[in-house]
Write a protein that holds these residues in place. Structure first.
Motif, PDB file in Angstrom:
ATOM      1  N   ASP A  50       0.862  -1.173   0.000  1.00  0.00           N
ATOM      2  CA  ASP A  50       0.000   0.000   0.000  1.00  0.00           C
ATOM      3  C   ASP A  50       0.903   1.228   0.000  1.00  0.00           C
ATOM      4  O   ASP A  50       1.664   1.462   0.946  1.00  0.00           O
ATOM      5  N   ALA A  51       0.832   2.021  -1.059  1.00  0.00           N
ATOM      6  CA  ALA A  51       1.727   3.167  -1.218  1.00  0.00           C
ATOM      7  C   ALA A  51       1.528   4.187  -0.099  1.00  0.00           C
ATOM      8  O   ALA A  51       2.500   4.757   0.413  1.00  0.00           O
ATOM      9  N   ASP A  52       0.280   4.422   0.289  1.00  0.00           N
ATOM     10  CA  ASP A  52       0.020   5.409   1.346  1.00  0.00           C
ATOM     11  C   ASP A  52       0.574   4.948   2.692  1.00  0.00           C
ATOM     12  O   ASP A  52       1.164   5.742   3.432  1.00  0.00           O
ATOM     13  N   ALA A  63       3.091   2.861   3.150  1.00  0.00           N
ATOM     14  CA  ALA A  63       4.553   2.904   3.076  1.00  0.00           C
ATOM     15  C   ALA A  63       5.057   4.340   3.210  1.00  0.00           C
ATOM     16  O   ALA A  63       6.042   4.604   3.905  1.00  0.00           O
ATOM     17  N   ARG A  64       4.389   5.280   2.545  1.00  0.00           N
ATOM     18  CA  ARG A  64       4.785   6.685   2.639  1.00  0.00           C
ATOM     19  C   ARG A  64       4.653   7.193   4.077  1.00  0.00           C
ATOM     20  O   ARG A  64       5.521   7.900   4.591  1.00  0.00           O
ATOM     21  N   GLU A  65       3.560   6.805   4.746  1.00  0.00           N
ATOM     22  CA  GLU A  65       3.359   7.234   6.130  1.00  0.00           C
ATOM     23  C   GLU A  65       4.422   6.637   7.055  1.00  0.00           C
ATOM     24  O   GLU A  65       4.970   7.339   7.915  1.00  0.00           O
ATOM     25  N   GLN A 121       7.462   5.720   6.227  1.00  0.00           N
ATOM     26  CA  GLN A 121       8.728   6.388   5.950  1.00  0.00           C
ATOM     27  C   GLN A 121       8.772   7.783   6.553  1.00  0.00           C
ATOM     28  O   GLN A 121       9.808   8.231   7.045  1.00  0.00           O
ATOM     29  N   THR A 122       7.649   8.489   6.548  1.00  0.00           N
ATOM     30  CA  THR A 122       7.588   9.819   7.143  1.00  0.00           C
ATOM     31  C   THR A 122       7.791   9.746   8.647  1.00  0.00           C
ATOM     32  O   THR A 122       8.526  10.558   9.227  1.00  0.00           O
ATOM     33  N   ARG A 126      11.416   9.105   9.261  1.00  0.00           N
ATOM     34  CA  ARG A 126      12.216  10.327   9.075  1.00  0.00           C
ATOM     35  C   ARG A 126      12.077  11.260  10.278  1.00  0.00           C
ATOM     36  O   ARG A 126      13.056  11.867  10.732  1.00  0.00           O
ATOM     37  N   VAL A 142       3.128  17.640   8.095  1.00  0.00           N
ATOM     38  CA  VAL A 142       2.947  16.344   7.435  1.00  0.00           C
ATOM     39  C   VAL A 142       2.336  15.321   8.398  1.00  0.00           C
ATOM     40  O   VAL A 142       1.516  14.496   8.019  1.00  0.00           O
TER      41      VAL A 142
END
Length: 103
Positions: free
Chosen positions: A58-60, A62-64, A66-67, A70, A100
């Protein structure tokens, strides 16, 4: 003296026989078997690659993740940044209106 005579009459120990391979056997048997085994291994590898199911990511999500990672690295290593740089990055992640991580 009797022992010396007994040792003298014992047959010599069998030495390891040298095995010679006829070139025709090598050419017509061993090389094709080796070639077939390599092809079977390659075919097996390719079939496994084709039948392996790729996990759906799920791209969303994975992006969350990673955020969040970070932000955790910023919190852990923020002491190495200048104060202005740390404040800008912190605002990017945690600003009250458009950060974010506030979504």
């Amino acid at each position: 003296a009797a022992r010396a005579r007994a040792r003298a009459h014992t047959p010599p120990r069998a030495t390891m026989a040298e095995v010679t391979l006829d070139p025709a056997i090598r050419s017509w048997v061993l090389l094709p078997i080796t070639f077939v085994m390599l092809l079977i291994g390659l075919l097996r590898h390719l079939v496994m690659q084709l039948t392996k199911a790729e996990p759906k990511v799920d791209a969303d999500a994975a992006r969350e993740a990673q955020t969040v990672a970070r932000a955790a690295r910023l919190r852990a290593n923020g002491v190495f940044l200048p104060a202005a740089g740390y404040a800008a990055r912190k605002a990017y992640f945690a600003h009250k209106e458009h950060g974010v991580l506030r979504k």
